[in-house]
Design an enzyme around this catalytic site. Sequence first.
Site, PDB file in Angstrom:
ATOM      1  CE1 TYR A 167     -32.441  78.026  70.941  1.00 42.87           C
ATOM      2  CE2 TYR A 167     -32.701  79.414  72.871  1.00 42.87           C
ATOM      3  CZ  TYR A 167     -32.427  78.189  72.311  1.00 42.87           C
ATOM      4  OH  TYR A 167     -32.133  77.128  73.130  1.00 42.87           O
ATOM      5  CD  GLU A 168     -28.479  81.157  67.921  1.00 42.79           C
ATOM      6  OE1 GLU A 168     -27.975  81.696  66.932  1.00 42.79           O
ATOM      7  OE2 GLU A 168     -28.317  81.587  69.077  1.00 42.79           O
ATOM      8  N   GLY A 169     -32.430  82.001  64.500  1.00 44.53           N
ATOM      9  CA  GLY A 169     -33.142  82.016  63.227  1.00 44.53           C
ATOM     10  C   GLY A 169     -34.361  81.127  63.332  1.00 44.53           C
ATOM     11  NE  ARG A 216     -29.152  80.124  61.647  1.00 46.80           N
ATOM     12  CZ  ARG A 216     -29.174  80.989  60.645  1.00 46.80           C
ATOM     13  NH1 ARG A 216     -28.578  80.685  59.503  1.00 46.80           N
ATOM     14  NH2 ARG A 216     -29.771  82.165  60.780  1.00 46.80           N
ATOM     15  CD  GLN A 232     -32.433  78.088  60.525  1.00 45.12           C
ATOM     16  OE1 GLN A 232     -31.537  77.576  59.854  1.00 45.12           O
ATOM     17  NE2 GLN A 232     -32.239  79.165  61.250  1.00 45.12           N
TER      18      GLN A 232
END
Length: 572
Positions: free
Chosen positions: A429-431, A294, A436
């Site tokens: 992507y990656e949340g 992240r 977040q």
Amino acid sequence: MPYHAPLTDFDLILRHVVPLAPVQATDRFAEATEDMRQAILTEAGRMCEERLAPLQRQGDLHPAHLDNGVVRTSPGFADGFRAIAEGGWIGMSADPEYGGMGLPMMLATAVNDMLSGSCLAIQLAPLMGQGQIEALENHASDEIKARFLPKLISGEWAGTMNLTEPQAGSDVGALRTKAEPLGDGSYAITGQKIYISWADNDFTENVCHLVLARLPDARPGTKGISLFIVPRHIPDADGNPGERNDLRVVSLEHKMGLHGSPTAVMEYSGAKGWLVGEPHDGMRAMFTMMNNARLGVGVQGIGVAEAATQAALSYAMERKQGRSPIQNGTGTIIDHADVRRMLATMRADTFAARAIAFACAQAIDLAHATGDAGWEARAALLTPIAKAFGTETGIRVAELGVQVHGGMGYIEETGAAQYSRDVRVTAIYEGTNGIQAMDLVGRKMMDGGEAMAALLDEVESHAEGLRGSLPALAEPVWQASETLRETVESLAEQGDLNARFAGAVPFLMGFARVLGGHYHLKAAESEGADSARGRLARFYIERLLPEHASLLAQASAGAEALYALSPEDLGA
């Protein structure tokens, strides 16, 4: 496309804005001297300018493709990856016991910034490896570490993460991939995963996948998920790639951008893998990798913002159009107020996002070096902000870059549109950035806002100390911080979590706006109000910082107005 490593920015930030000195002062990072810092960043910058930047357009024009089940990568990408691996850049922060450099995350962040700015498509490959290395270091058995880490750190083998499934999306707890014990300490992994970045390549000996799956006795949801390492080729007794594992790339996605980075659908059909960490504890292990990623993804946005700004500035200083509205102007479009506004916004937001990312990296380093709970809380707090604001900055700045180019920005040959297409996925992507933000107002507020208050104490104390010498800059930062503090206190008392979620994204962006003002103020303090940095700080504090007020007002508005709108209303 031409790219120039932003070494001047790094020097200012690491000396005065978010200093590396406290990290260097710890026993763990005592060898990361000032001379080493300069040598590392200079050498990495040279590689990015000379070896990777020329690959930016190659990856876009000649995408990775699937050829009889084998991923064929873009021209030059094999040499580019070898340059990264041979320079030791993959294992910068990795454990020296397995071949890493053991350097601070702050330096790895600077290098990842440059890798992203020069060629984002190829930077994704080492970023995935870095995340896997950290997950294995923290959770794998000694046997797995010895077998996999040296190869991953050297770049002989590549790493990926496999979370998402077609029916699950961001709801990881709904995954169906199965892991059956084979009786010899290994497991047979069966299932399908989607959106797997750099799932395969034609330039490393092996590709190692971290795969989330369920054991036969697993409970439903995220508490029943385990983590496994599943290599493309099963290592033999000597640790070399042996027989082909029972996994394959089903297809590659046709994407909006990042064409040089293969994104795959993966099929596992009883593939051999090994458990990483404890059974049913896979999410904790995977989050180690995801948190690393992240911050790295936030830095991807910043790197692209830097490259897009450089390209737009170069064009604006060459393009002649219309009559200059100012005396002694250049005669190019940079003389025009709106073009100047866009370029200043691009540069000011890139600096703010970069400083926030370095602050997150500094907190990670100090948490690792000292074990102090305060630094751990600071790192956890800044991670979603660094990811979301870094990527949103990349998207906005790349979009402005297209606008500065005018009609030529819409023409692919200039490369301006590629930055916008490539960086867009980083907010997903990656949340997603919404996730977040929900994490920020949810999990990160479970302490009642204590970690946020500690950070705001520092912001206000610094601004208070400059009210006499830099009043025009310090006073607005102090006032903005007070408004943010009041919002934090209000949200922390809000018992309805969904009401917090309704304003989570504006809250995160408002928080980032205030932090950006703080770091710009520190830059102005270091170099003087009349310096280039001081003038940029004035622009940010006068023109961009005021956005915090409307953002924080939205954050406090609750959810009522959202749910007053029915689905039918939204379709009207």
